[in-house]
Every structure is written in structure tokens, then in C-alpha cells.
Design a protein around this motif. Structure first.
Motif, PDB file in Angstrom:
ATOM      1  N   GLY A 188       3.386  16.691   2.670  1.00  0.00           N
ATOM      2  CA  GLY A 188       3.609  17.467   1.017  1.00  0.00           C
ATOM      3  C   GLY A 188       3.378  18.363   0.912  1.00  0.00           C
ATOM      4  N   GLU A 189       2.211  18.228   2.254  1.00  0.00           N
ATOM      5  CA  GLU A 189       1.406  20.786   1.824  1.00  0.00           C
ATOM      6  C   GLU A 189       2.968  20.933   2.381  1.00  0.00           C
ATOM      7  OE1 GLU A 189      -1.557  20.489   4.427  1.00  0.00           O
ATOM      8  OE2 GLU A 189      -2.985  19.446   2.470  1.00  0.00           O
ATOM      9  N   LYS A 190       3.352  20.920   3.506  1.00  0.00           N
ATOM     10  CA  LYS A 190       4.802  21.735   3.830  1.00  0.00           C
ATOM     11  C   LYS A 190       5.435  21.881   2.393  1.00  0.00           C
ATOM     12  CE  LYS A 190       7.364  21.498   8.039  1.00  0.00           C
ATOM     13  NZ  LYS A 190       7.299  20.941   9.526  1.00  0.00           N
ATOM     14  N   LEU A 191       5.990  20.694   1.589  1.00  0.00           N
ATOM     15  CA  LEU A 191       7.079  20.904   0.993  1.00  0.00           C
ATOM     16  C   LEU A 191       6.895  21.706  -0.511  1.00  0.00           C
ATOM     17  CD1 LEU A 191       8.653  17.810   1.894  1.00  0.00           C
ATOM     18  CD2 LEU A 191       9.472  20.017   2.129  1.00  0.00           C
ATOM     19  N   THR A 192       5.063  21.852  -0.810  1.00  0.00           N
ATOM     20  CA  THR A 192       4.907  21.702  -1.927  1.00  0.00           C
ATOM     21  C   THR A 192       5.239  23.249  -2.148  1.00  0.00           C
ATOM     22  OG1 THR A 192       2.659  20.616  -1.510  1.00  0.00           O
ATOM     23  CG2 THR A 192       2.734  23.041  -3.066  1.00  0.00           C
ATOM     24  N   GLY A 193       5.419  23.663  -3.404  1.00  0.00           N
ATOM     25  CA  GLY A 193       5.445  25.562  -3.208  1.00  0.00           C
ATOM     26  C   GLY A 193       7.009  25.323  -3.561  1.00  0.00           C
ATOM     27  N   LEU A 194       7.800  24.101  -3.153  1.00  0.00           N
ATOM     28  CA  LEU A 194       9.272  23.972  -2.535  1.00  0.00           C
ATOM     29  C   LEU A 194      10.116  23.819  -3.953  1.00  0.00           C
ATOM     30  CD1 LEU A 194      11.711  24.494  -0.454  1.00  0.00           C
ATOM     31  CD2 LEU A 194      11.466  22.276  -0.147  1.00  0.00           C
ATOM     32  N   ASP A 195       9.227  22.817  -4.973  1.00  0.00           N
ATOM     33  CA  ASP A 195      10.093  21.685  -5.792  1.00  0.00           C
ATOM     34  C   ASP A 195       9.352  20.684  -7.230  1.00  0.00           C
ATOM     35  OD1 ASP A 195      13.304  20.253  -5.869  1.00  0.00           O
ATOM     36  OD2 ASP A 195      11.461  19.106  -6.856  1.00  0.00           O
ATOM     37  N   LEU A 196       9.922  21.462  -7.852  1.00  0.00           N
ATOM     38  CA  LEU A 196       8.836  21.349  -8.937  1.00  0.00           C
ATOM     39  C   LEU A 196       8.522  19.304  -9.076  1.00  0.00           C
ATOM     40  CD1 LEU A 196       9.576  24.313 -11.794  1.00  0.00           C
ATOM     41  CD2 LEU A 196       7.144  23.995 -10.060  1.00  0.00           C
ATOM     42  N   GLY A 197       9.217  18.963  -8.704  1.00  0.00           N
ATOM     43  CA  GLY A 197       9.165  17.733  -8.981  1.00  0.00           C
ATOM     44  C   GLY A 197       8.714  16.667  -7.674  1.00  0.00           C
ATOM     45  N   LEU A 198       8.317  17.411  -6.995  1.00  0.00           N
ATOM     46  CA  LEU A 198       8.194  16.950  -5.582  1.00  0.00           C
ATOM     47  C   LEU A 198       7.640  15.741  -5.634  1.00  0.00           C
ATOM     48  CD1 LEU A 198       8.068  16.980  -2.810  1.00  0.00           C
ATOM     49  CD2 LEU A 198       6.661  18.150  -2.048  1.00  0.00           C
ATOM     50  N   PHE A 199       7.556  14.973  -4.924  1.00  0.00           N
ATOM     51  CA  PHE A 199       6.841  12.904  -5.293  1.00  0.00           C
ATOM     52  C   PHE A 199       6.794  12.596  -4.262  1.00  0.00           C
ATOM     53  CE2 PHE A 199       6.861   8.430  -6.294  1.00  0.00           C
ATOM     54  CZ  PHE A 199       5.380   8.364  -6.037  1.00  0.00           C
ATOM     55  N   VAL A 249       0.995  -1.790  -0.412  1.00  0.00           N
ATOM     56  CA  VAL A 249      -0.087   0.216  -0.225  1.00  0.00           C
ATOM     57  C   VAL A 249       1.213   1.298   0.112  1.00  0.00           C
ATOM     58  CG1 VAL A 249      -1.717   1.438   1.211  1.00  0.00           C
ATOM     59  CG2 VAL A 249      -1.426  -1.140   1.594  1.00  0.00           C
ATOM     60  N   ASN A 250       0.672   2.077  -1.059  1.00  0.00           N
ATOM     61  CA  ASN A 250       1.235   2.939  -1.375  1.00  0.00           C
ATOM     62  C   ASN A 250       0.595   4.264  -1.385  1.00  0.00           C
ATOM     63  OD1 ASN A 250       4.380   2.594  -2.575  1.00  0.00           O
ATOM     64  ND2 ASN A 250       2.418   1.374  -3.534  1.00  0.00           N
ATOM     65  N   PHE A 251       0.766   5.117   0.564  1.00  0.00           N
ATOM     66  CA  PHE A 251       0.187   6.581   0.691  1.00  0.00           C
ATOM     67  C   PHE A 251       1.372   7.517  -0.387  1.00  0.00           C
ATOM     68  CE2 PHE A 251      -0.585   4.095   4.170  1.00  0.00           C
ATOM     69  CZ  PHE A 251      -2.415   4.093   3.883  1.00  0.00           C
ATOM     70  N   ASN A 252       0.727   8.427  -1.423  1.00  0.00           N
ATOM     71  CA  ASN A 252       1.168   9.122  -1.962  1.00  0.00           C
ATOM     72  C   ASN A 252       0.669  10.279  -2.324  1.00  0.00           C
ATOM     73  OD1 ASN A 252       2.588   6.551  -3.918  1.00  0.00           O
ATOM     74  ND2 ASN A 252       0.613   7.006  -4.597  1.00  0.00           N
ATOM     75  N   PHE A 253       1.579  11.818  -2.444  1.00  0.00           N
ATOM     76  CA  PHE A 253       1.383  12.644  -2.570  1.00  0.00           C
ATOM     77  C   PHE A 253       2.392  13.460  -3.564  1.00  0.00           C
ATOM     78  CE2 PHE A 253       1.327  17.408  -1.814  1.00  0.00           C
ATOM     79  CZ  PHE A 253       0.291  17.569  -1.289  1.00  0.00           C
ATOM     80  N   ILE A 254       1.618  14.066  -4.666  1.00  0.00           N
ATOM     81  CA  ILE A 254       2.257  15.104  -6.067  1.00  0.00           C
ATOM     82  C   ILE A 254       0.974  16.122  -5.722  1.00  0.00           C
ATOM     83  CG2 ILE A 254       1.906  15.411  -8.222  1.00  0.00           C
ATOM     84  CD1 ILE A 254       2.496  12.242  -8.519  1.00  0.00           C
TER      85      ILE A 254
END
Ligand SMILES: *[C@@H]1O[C@H](CO)[C@@H](O)[C@H](O)[C@H]1NC(C)=O
Ligand SMILES: *[C@@H]1O[C@H](CO)[C@@H](O)[C@H](O)[C@H]1NC(C)=O
Ligand SMILES: *[C@@H]1O[C@H](CO)[C@@H](O)[C@H](O)[C@H]1NC(C)=O
Ligand SMILES: *[C@@H]1O[C@H](CO)[C@@H](O)[C@H](O)[C@H]1NC(C)=O
Ligand SMILES: *[C@@H]1O[C@H](CO)[C@@H](O)[C@H](O)[C@H]1NC(C)=O
Length: 477
Positions: free
Chosen positions: A349-360, A259-264
Motif C-alpha cells: 500500500g505504502e509503496k504504491l501510494t502516489g502511483l495511482d489515484l484509484g489504488l485499492f 477477513v479483509n486487510f485493506n489499503f486505500i
């Protein structure tokens, strides 16, 4: 996970979870790597070849799964025989600039791609597998034979590093880890001696020191299997949690789950579930929860084992991606721990959003049967087989090298938060081994190899007194 083609040494497997930029190679006295490359080229047979920068094979041999672990070598060499591996490690200067590992080197990159044979030995019930193969290539070769081996779970995973790190498979609840299914290793020792190591050679079998050219794997009968990939949106989180809990109660070693919990960015999270049953249809109950939830994508069917593997997402992400894994293991996955995984995915995910275009970001639960570690003899990892533990993998990927430190720090923090959640639930995590194939490079050896460390250190001194293999990157004894 592992990159195809490059050999793995024991304990040198952290793949991307690698190594500090100033490698041991650079701390040594300067070496004329080009002269070493020319010397190797002159000494090896016509089954092997040295490639210099700009050659296509050089580029392929130096390509790494994530750019964060890439460094350019002076040359690459593709040995084609164990004898040539022996020549290479025995050359003056050779052993001290080699990198038969997953990390990068400024010296000589050894690519094992030419060790690519799969040979069934039906009288012995084994399969010989070259160390340069990926597991999907092995399954392809075994397709139609009615037998299978215990190997990697998704396309693109290399045989050598996966195996030497332990090896969690779709078949592990039935047959154990991949290392529990090794009958023999063909090995080139650091002093150039070619040897075949079996359980009788207790020390070397326990702590493989050298370059593996061939694995002899125990085979198991294999018929049709059932499984595939399902993707659910965040809105189904409670239903997915209920389905996981039903699976955990089922206790059927032929059934397996990831089971993978993922964030883009910008979110919300989504869930990818990989289901497997070693049979054409699973008994009712085990996976019913997953089957009835509305999903975004559904790719579950019955068929051959190799077709099941090929239908799963490959381990190699997009090129140009930087990435790191970290590992944490749990004796069980109570609801509060699963909640913590979900919360970490969303919070980071929310904290790092905006920091890097390639975030996954991807957090993986890997439940196994309680008998998982009862199938093999003592091994370097897991240090104590009486402690049942299921590996979880946390994977962060990003695009900008300037974010390396922030991301690595976040990985540490999120792992610590999951650990705290396990403790709060009353789980005993004190001696639960961390899986080296997922562990960050600065993971303390004690956390992975525990009480085995003194023996591993002694064996390193005995078999590699000149410290040839230190340049392989990864965990050092
Ligand atoms: C490779 O070397 C072997 C023996 O050294 C020789 O017999 C053979 O002809 C060579 N093959 C090629 C393609 O050069
Ligand atoms: C290359 O081989 C030559 C001749 O054997 C030797 O003198 C030299 O030291 C070697 N160079 C390296 C870098 O090992
Ligand atoms: C099969 O394995 C047995 C036992 O290890 C060995 O004696 C035999 O030579 C192998 N056969 C082949 C064809 O490799
Ligand atoms: C969610 O995770 C963050 C980051 O680890 C933590 O600070 C927060 O307390 C967690 N929230 C809950 C409800 O556990
Ligand atoms: C190479 O190392 C092995 C294991 O330590 C040893 O048994 C063997 O004698 C060594 N060979 C040479 C040529 O030094």
C-alpha cells in the motif's frame, strides 16, 4: 468477482484475471464477424435476439466488471432457449467467433441473461437455476421457501463462472463447494448437442465442456441466519488477530468468516470482517472477540439469508476501475502467516501510494472447516481432495491503464512473499491447489488442476475437437 449475465465455461473463469489482449480470435484467420452476427440473427427464434453497437443491450452485454478486461464485440447475442444456443454454436463461423465467457472478444459476445429461472423441485430436493442469474437473485427467489442452495457469498456474483470454478460459500464448511452440490447440468456441447449431465456421465460431469444453460442444485433447509459486516481501524489489529485465532479454534461448521486487510492511500490499513452463522444466534465463544472490539462500522444482525447477503458489499467495484485477483491457498492460518498478510497490505500500500489515484488493495483470509473437501466426488478442481486448503484472495484495483504492468508485477511479488511466509512457518504448500476463480491468467495449470491435467486435455479433445471453446478465454487445456 464474477459478472452477472455472461455464461461461464469450465475452466474459463478467471474473470478479470484474464486474458492476454491478443486473444485466440485474433490469432486465427480473419473472420467476417458482422456477417456471422447477421447469420445468427436470421437463424435464431424470436425468444432470442442479436444486438449491434449502440443498442442498450449491446452495451450491457459487453460491460465488464473491470475495464481492464473489456473489449468490444461485433455484436452480442442473448439466446433465450438451449435450442438457440445450439443453433448459434452450430452455425458456420458461429463457433469460431463466440465468446461465452467472462473475457472479451472482437467476435460475438453471448450473454446468458435470458436464462434467469429459479424453479424448486421439492420432490427431488433440488432447485433448477438459470446460468444467467446472480446468486443474490437466486437467494431472493428462494426467500421464504425454507430451503437454500450453496452459492456465492456477496451480491453481484454470477452463478455460472462461480460454480464452474468450484464455489466457496457461507455454507461450504457444512455442505462443501458449490460443485459438490450439483445434481445435474443442462449443457449445450460444442457440437450443438443439448444434453443433461449427471454424476452418471462421469467424464462430462468432471470436465464440463460446453455452454451451461441450467444448473440443478441440491437444496438444504434454511432458517434464520446471523451475520454481517464489521469494519475496524488499524489500531485494533492485535485484537482482531486474537479474535481470528479464537474463531479458528472453534471448529463449528455452521460458522464462517472472511477477513479483509485493506489499503486505500494514504493508509493506514483497515480491516473488514464478514461474519456468518447458520442460525439466529451463534453459540457463545466463536465470535465474541470480534463483538467486543471498538469498530468504525457495525452491521451484524439476525434475519433471512437473502437480507444477510444484501447487507454485504457487492462484488462489482466502481466502474472505471481496473483490477486483478491472485490466489494463494493455505492449509492453516498460523499467526506468522496472518502477520505476513498484514505486512504485505501495508508494505505494498505504502509503496504504491502516489502511483495511482484509484489504488485499492485487499487481502482476504477465508478460513473453512477441515471437512470442506469431503462433501463431493473427484472434480477438476481441487485436484486432490485429500489436501485441505483454504483459498486466499489478493485483489489490487487501480485507475490508470499505464499501471497495468506495475500492478500485475506487484501482485506476483506479494503472492510470492506470502508463499515464502507460509514455507518459513513450515506449511507444506507444494501440492496445495490454487483456486482458479482468483488466479492470475498466467498461473500454471499444474498449480490448480495438478494430476487431472492429462484427463482434462483428453476430454477437451474428445468433446471439443474443433476447439470452439478456446475463444471463451481463461485457462486452456
Ligand atoms: C414467436 O414464434 C412462434 C413460433 O415460431 C410464434 O408462434 C409466436 O407467435 C412468435 N411470437 C412473437 C411475439 O412473434
Ligand atoms: C453466412 O451465411 C451465408 C449463407 O449461408 C454463408 O454463405 C456465409 O459464409 C455465412 N457467413 C459467415 C461469416 O459465416
Ligand atoms: C423433479 O426432479 C425429478 C428427478 O430428477 C424429475 O423426475 C421431475 O420431473 C422433476 N419435477 C419437475 C417439476 O421438474
Ligand atoms: C514485509 O513485506 C515486505 C514486502 O514483501 C518484505 O520485504 C519485508 O521483509 C516484510 N517485513 C517483515 C517484517 O516481514
Ligand atoms: C456431439 O458430441 C457428443 C459428445 O462427443 C457426441 O456424443 C454426439 O454424437 C455429437 N453429436 C453430433 C451431432 O455430432
Amino acid at each position: 468477482m464474477l459478472r452477472a449475465g455472461l455464461v461461464g465455461l469450465a475452466f474459463s473463469l478467471p474473470l478479470l484475471a484474464l486474458s492476454s489482449p491478443d486473444s485466440a480470435a485474433e490469432r486465427r484467420a480473419p473472420v467476417d464477424y458482422l456477417a456471422t452476427c447477421r447469420n445468427i440473427s436470421a437463424a435464431i427464434s424470436n425468444k432470442s435476439q442479436v444486438f449491434f453497437p449502440l443498442a442498450l443491450q449491446y452495451i450491457a452485454d459487453n460491460a465488464h466488471f473491470a475495464t481492464s478486461s473489456s473489449d468490444l464485440s461485433a455484436c452480442s447475442v442473448e439466446p433465450g432457449t438451449p435450442e438457440d444456443v445450439s443453433v448459434i454454436v452450430s452455425l458456420p463461423g458461429g463457433g469460431h467467433s463466440l465468446n461465452p465467457g467472462f473475457s472479451s472478444t472482437k467476435g460475438v459476445q453471448i450473454s446468458m441473461t435470458r436464462f434467469n429461472q429459479v424453479t424448486v423441485n421439492s420432490s427431488a430436493g433440488t432447485v433448477d437455476v438459470g446460468s444467467g442469474l446472480t446468486w443474490d437473485q437466486v437467494y431472493e427467489a428462494l426467500d421464504g421457501t425454507g430451503i437454500n442452495v450453496v452459492g456465492g457469498r456477496v451480491p453481484g456474483v454470477g452463478v455460472a463462472g462461480f460454480t464452474l470454478g468450484g464455489g466457496y460459500s457461507w455454507l461450504s464448511s457444512q455442505f462443501g463447494l458449490t460443485i459438490d452440490n450439483i445434481a445435474a447440468y443442462q449443457l449445450v456441447l460444442p457440437n450443438g448437442t443439448i444434453t443433461t449431465v449427471t454424476k452418471e456421465d462421469e467424464d462430462l460431469f468432471f470436465a464440463i465442456r460446453g455452454i451451461v444453460t441450467r444448473f440443478t442444485l441440491v437444496s438444504h433447509p434454511q432458517g434464520e441466519v446471523w451475520g454481517g459486516l464489521i469494519i475496524y481501524g488499524a489500531i485494533e489489529i492485535d485484537a482482531v488477530k486474537a479474535a481470528i485465532s479464537t474463531f479458528l479454534q472453534a471448529d463449528d461448521p455452521k460458522a464462517a468468516l472472511l477477513v479483509n486487510f485493506n489499503f486505500i492511500p494514504p493508509g493506514p490499513l483497515f480491516i473488514t470482517v464478514l461474519v456468518f452463522y447458520d442460525g439466529p444466534t451463534p453459540p457463545p465463544g466463536i465470535f465474541d472477540g470480534f463483538m467486543s472490539i471498538p469498530r468504525l462500522q457495525f452491521g451484524v444482525s439476525s434475519g433471512s439469508f437473502v437480507d444477510f447477503i444484501k447487507g454485504l458489499p457487492a462484488s462489482d467495484p466502481l466502474s472505471g476501475t481496473r483490477g486483478r485477483f491472485n490466489a494463494i491457498s493455505f492449509p492453516s492460518y498460523p499467526e506468522s502467516v496472518i502477520d505476513a498478510f498484514i505486512n504485505e497490505t501495508t508494505t505494498w500500500g505504502e509503496k504504491l501510494t502516489g502511483l495511482d489515484l484509484g489504488l485499492f488493495l485487499s487481502y482476504t483470509l477465508e478460513p473453512f472447516d477441515q471437512g470442506l473437501l469431503t462433501h463431493g466426488p473427484p472434480s477438476a478442481y481441487p485436484a486432490d481432495r485429500s489436501i485441505f486448503a483454504q483459498p486466499s484472495d489478493i485483489y489490487f484495483a487501480w485507475g490508470d491503464p499505464a499501471n497495468d504492468d506495475v500492478m500485475t508485477d506487484a501482485l506476483h511479488q506479494t503472492t510470492a512473499a506470502l508463499h515464502a511466509a507460509g514455507l518459513a512457518q513450515g506449511e507444506d504448500l507444494s501440492d496445495v491447489p490454487v483456486y482458479p476463480n482468483y488466479a492470475l491468467a498466467d498461473t500454471p495449470l499444474e498449480n490448480m488442476f495438478g494430476a487431472n491435467i492429462p484427463r482434462l486435455q483428453a476430454l477437451r479433445k474428445e468433446y471439443d475437437p474443433a476447439d470452439v471453446m478456446v475463444l471463451a478465454g481463461g485457462f486452456r487445456f
